[in-house]
Design a protein around this motif. Sequence first.
Motif, mmCIF file in Angstrom:
data_model
loop_
_atom_site.group_PDB
_atom_site.id
_atom_site.type_symbol
_atom_site.label_atom_id
_atom_site.label_comp_id
_atom_site.label_asym_id
_atom_site.label_seq_id
_atom_site.Cartn_x
_atom_site.Cartn_y
_atom_site.Cartn_z
ATOM 1 N N GLN A 175 12.156 0.003 10.661
ATOM 2 C CA GLN A 175 10.907 -0.642 10.238
ATOM 3 C C GLN A 175 9.896 0.773 9.583
ATOM 4 O O GLN A 175 9.552 1.107 11.120
ATOM 5 C CB GLN A 175 11.061 -1.268 11.999
ATOM 6 C CG GLN A 175 11.642 -1.798 13.116
ATOM 7 C CD GLN A 175 11.726 -2.935 11.165
ATOM 8 O OE1 GLN A 175 10.579 -3.923 11.235
ATOM 9 N NE2 GLN A 175 12.675 -3.750 11.364
ATOM 10 N N ILE A 176 8.972 -0.142 8.685
ATOM 11 C CA ILE A 176 8.415 1.355 8.212
ATOM 12 C C ILE A 176 7.364 -0.194 7.672
ATOM 13 O O ILE A 176 7.377 -0.788 6.981
ATOM 14 C CB ILE A 176 9.003 2.201 7.602
ATOM 15 C CG1 ILE A 176 7.676 2.872 6.416
ATOM 16 C CG2 ILE A 176 8.877 0.985 6.357
ATOM 17 C CD1 ILE A 176 8.488 4.146 6.511
ATOM 18 N N ASP A 177 5.917 0.371 8.168
ATOM 19 C CA ASP A 177 4.879 0.186 7.331
ATOM 20 C C ASP A 177 4.201 1.335 6.448
ATOM 21 O O ASP A 177 4.404 2.436 6.502
ATOM 22 C CB ASP A 177 3.879 -0.724 8.656
ATOM 23 C CG ASP A 177 4.239 -1.146 9.438
ATOM 24 O OD1 ASP A 177 5.545 -2.263 8.960
ATOM 25 O OD2 ASP A 177 3.383 -1.479 10.682
ATOM 26 N N ILE A 178 3.539 1.358 4.847
ATOM 27 C CA ILE A 178 3.394 1.669 4.470
ATOM 28 C C ILE A 178 2.211 1.130 3.666
ATOM 29 O O ILE A 178 2.164 0.134 3.077
ATOM 30 C CB ILE A 178 4.470 2.077 3.073
ATOM 31 C CG1 ILE A 178 3.765 3.577 2.694
ATOM 32 C CG2 ILE A 178 5.106 0.540 2.694
ATOM 33 C CD1 ILE A 178 4.674 3.899 1.708
ATOM 34 N N GLU A 179 1.021 2.104 3.371
ATOM 35 C CA GLU A 179 0.121 1.741 2.506
ATOM 36 C C GLU A 179 -0.050 2.300 1.658
ATOM 37 O O GLU A 179 -0.130 3.716 1.712
ATOM 38 C CB GLU A 179 -1.032 1.611 3.246
ATOM 39 C CG GLU A 179 -2.590 1.524 2.351
ATOM 40 C CD GLU A 179 -4.046 2.012 3.336
ATOM 41 O OE1 GLU A 179 -5.145 1.328 2.180
ATOM 42 O OE2 GLU A 179 -3.939 2.267 4.572
ATOM 43 N N PHE A 180 -0.160 1.675 -0.284
ATOM 44 C CA PHE A 180 -0.043 2.486 -1.051
ATOM 45 C C PHE A 180 -1.760 2.457 -1.544
ATOM 46 O O PHE A 180 -2.865 1.592 -1.626
ATOM 47 C CB PHE A 180 0.565 2.302 -2.259
ATOM 48 C CG PHE A 180 1.939 1.852 -2.567
ATOM 49 C CD1 PHE A 180 2.648 2.833 -2.560
ATOM 50 C CD2 PHE A 180 2.912 1.034 -1.648
ATOM 51 C CE1 PHE A 180 3.832 3.064 -2.899
ATOM 52 C CE2 PHE A 180 4.338 1.310 -1.383
ATOM 53 C CZ PHE A 180 4.909 2.371 -1.547
ATOM 54 N N LYS A 181 -2.101 3.789 -1.651
ATOM 55 C CA LYS A 181 -3.580 3.741 -1.960
ATOM 56 C C LYS A 181 -3.868 4.377 -3.237
ATOM 57 O O LYS A 181 -2.900 4.762 -3.864
ATOM 58 C CB LYS A 181 -4.093 4.786 -0.929
ATOM 59 C CG LYS A 181 -4.729 4.801 0.038
ATOM 60 C CD LYS A 181 -4.643 6.206 0.796
ATOM 61 C CE LYS A 181 -4.618 5.713 2.693
ATOM 62 N NZ LYS A 181 -4.538 6.567 3.730
ATOM 63 N N SER A 182 -4.737 3.399 -4.134
ATOM 64 C CA SER A 182 -5.020 3.917 -5.052
ATOM 65 C C SER A 182 -5.216 5.793 -5.878
ATOM 66 O O SER A 182 -5.371 5.451 -7.180
ATOM 67 C CB SER A 182 -7.134 2.772 -5.668
ATOM 68 O OG SER A 182 -7.357 3.403 -4.743
ATOM 69 N N ASP A 183 -5.628 6.212 -5.095
ATOM 70 C CA ASP A 183 -5.459 7.575 -5.370
ATOM 71 C C ASP A 183 -4.353 8.573 -5.616
ATOM 72 O O ASP A 183 -4.267 9.982 -5.843
ATOM 73 C CB ASP A 183 -6.695 8.256 -4.875
ATOM 74 C CG ASP A 183 -6.056 8.404 -3.489
ATOM 75 O OD1 ASP A 183 -5.063 8.063 -2.463
ATOM 76 O OD2 ASP A 183 -7.186 9.086 -2.738
ATOM 77 N N GLY A 184 -3.324 7.713 -5.596
ATOM 78 C CA GLY A 184 -2.010 8.468 -5.531
ATOM 79 C C GLY A 184 -1.220 8.799 -3.874
ATOM 80 O O GLY A 184 -0.364 9.481 -4.428
ATOM 81 N N LEU A 214 9.514 -5.405 0.801
ATOM 82 C CA LEU A 214 8.191 -4.901 1.685
ATOM 83 C C LEU A 214 7.324 -6.185 1.736
ATOM 84 O O LEU A 214 7.724 -7.078 0.457
ATOM 85 C CB LEU A 214 8.140 -4.062 1.721
ATOM 86 C CG LEU A 214 8.744 -2.738 1.992
ATOM 87 C CD1 LEU A 214 8.387 -1.018 1.061
ATOM 88 C CD2 LEU A 214 9.276 -1.464 3.696
ATOM 89 N N ASN A 215 7.114 -6.758 2.735
ATOM 90 C CA ASN A 215 5.672 -7.985 2.682
ATOM 91 C C ASN A 215 4.647 -7.935 2.511
ATOM 92 O O ASN A 215 4.096 -7.298 3.062
ATOM 93 C CB ASN A 215 6.793 -8.894 3.544
ATOM 94 C CG ASN A 215 7.777 -9.353 3.313
ATOM 95 O OD1 ASN A 215 8.136 -9.668 1.921
ATOM 96 N ND2 ASN A 215 8.642 -9.505 4.119
ATOM 97 N N ASN A 258 4.594 -4.490 5.190
ATOM 98 C CA ASN A 258 5.582 -4.210 6.411
ATOM 99 C C ASN A 258 6.847 -4.035 5.764
ATOM 100 O O ASN A 258 6.913 -4.648 5.067
ATOM 101 C CB ASN A 258 5.003 -5.756 7.505
ATOM 102 C CG ASN A 258 3.593 -5.052 7.349
ATOM 103 O OD1 ASN A 258 3.166 -4.334 7.614
ATOM 104 N ND2 ASN A 258 2.202 -6.652 7.175
ATOM 105 N N SER A 259 8.160 -3.124 6.818
ATOM 106 C CA SER A 259 9.200 -3.586 6.902
ATOM 107 C C SER A 259 9.592 -5.395 6.739
ATOM 108 O O SER A 259 9.346 -6.144 7.654
ATOM 109 C CB SER A 259 9.728 -2.733 7.663
ATOM 110 O OG SER A 259 10.149 -1.765 7.549
ATOM 111 N N GLY A 260 10.432 -5.848 5.867
ATOM 112 C CA GLY A 260 10.800 -7.387 5.420
ATOM 113 C C GLY A 260 12.354 -6.969 6.342
ATOM 114 O O GLY A 260 12.385 -7.513 6.513
#
Length: 176
Positions: A89-98, A174-175, A43-45
């Motif tokens: 403000q941005i929320d980002i999810e990094f996934k293990s599949d790239g 990001l936190n 999440n945006s810090g």
Amino acid sequence: MIKTTAKTLLQSLLLVILSVFIACSEDEGITAGVSGKLIGSWNSGSVAVTDITINGDDLATYYTNLGISPDLIEQIETALESEIEQGFQIDIEFKSDGTYTSTDSEGTDSGTWELTSNDTKVLFDKGTEDELEVNIVSLTESMFVGSFTQVDDSEDIDEDGINDELSISISITLNK
């Protein structure tokens, strides 16, 4: 004219910032290591504008050359930096599949990510017009600090008939 130019610049900056993590493409999986810390939801810090240039000149020099008063230049610079820093403000999810999924005020989008330069940079959406490389300044299990520079040459800021190159350097935290 000054207010119109400042408003156009502000709108351009906001569009650039909001489109930073938006794209769609496919890529192969990523390698282990630093990626393990990145994988997950962030999440945006905080966001800090570290530099703004137009046609290679810092904002003050650019506007001084247009004959704008130092007081108004300071107001423009403060307003632009504040708008970017507060509005990003941005929320980002990094996934293990790239792949990644990001959500901001414009909606949700997805794309690919990979580590480059000996795991010191994150490359988003390689090979697309939305490609973005973010320097990893600091990374722990719960905090990511990155920096990047976004360049846009699609606006004629000074209304002289020639598109100007706007460059914005940003540091983002990001936190998890």
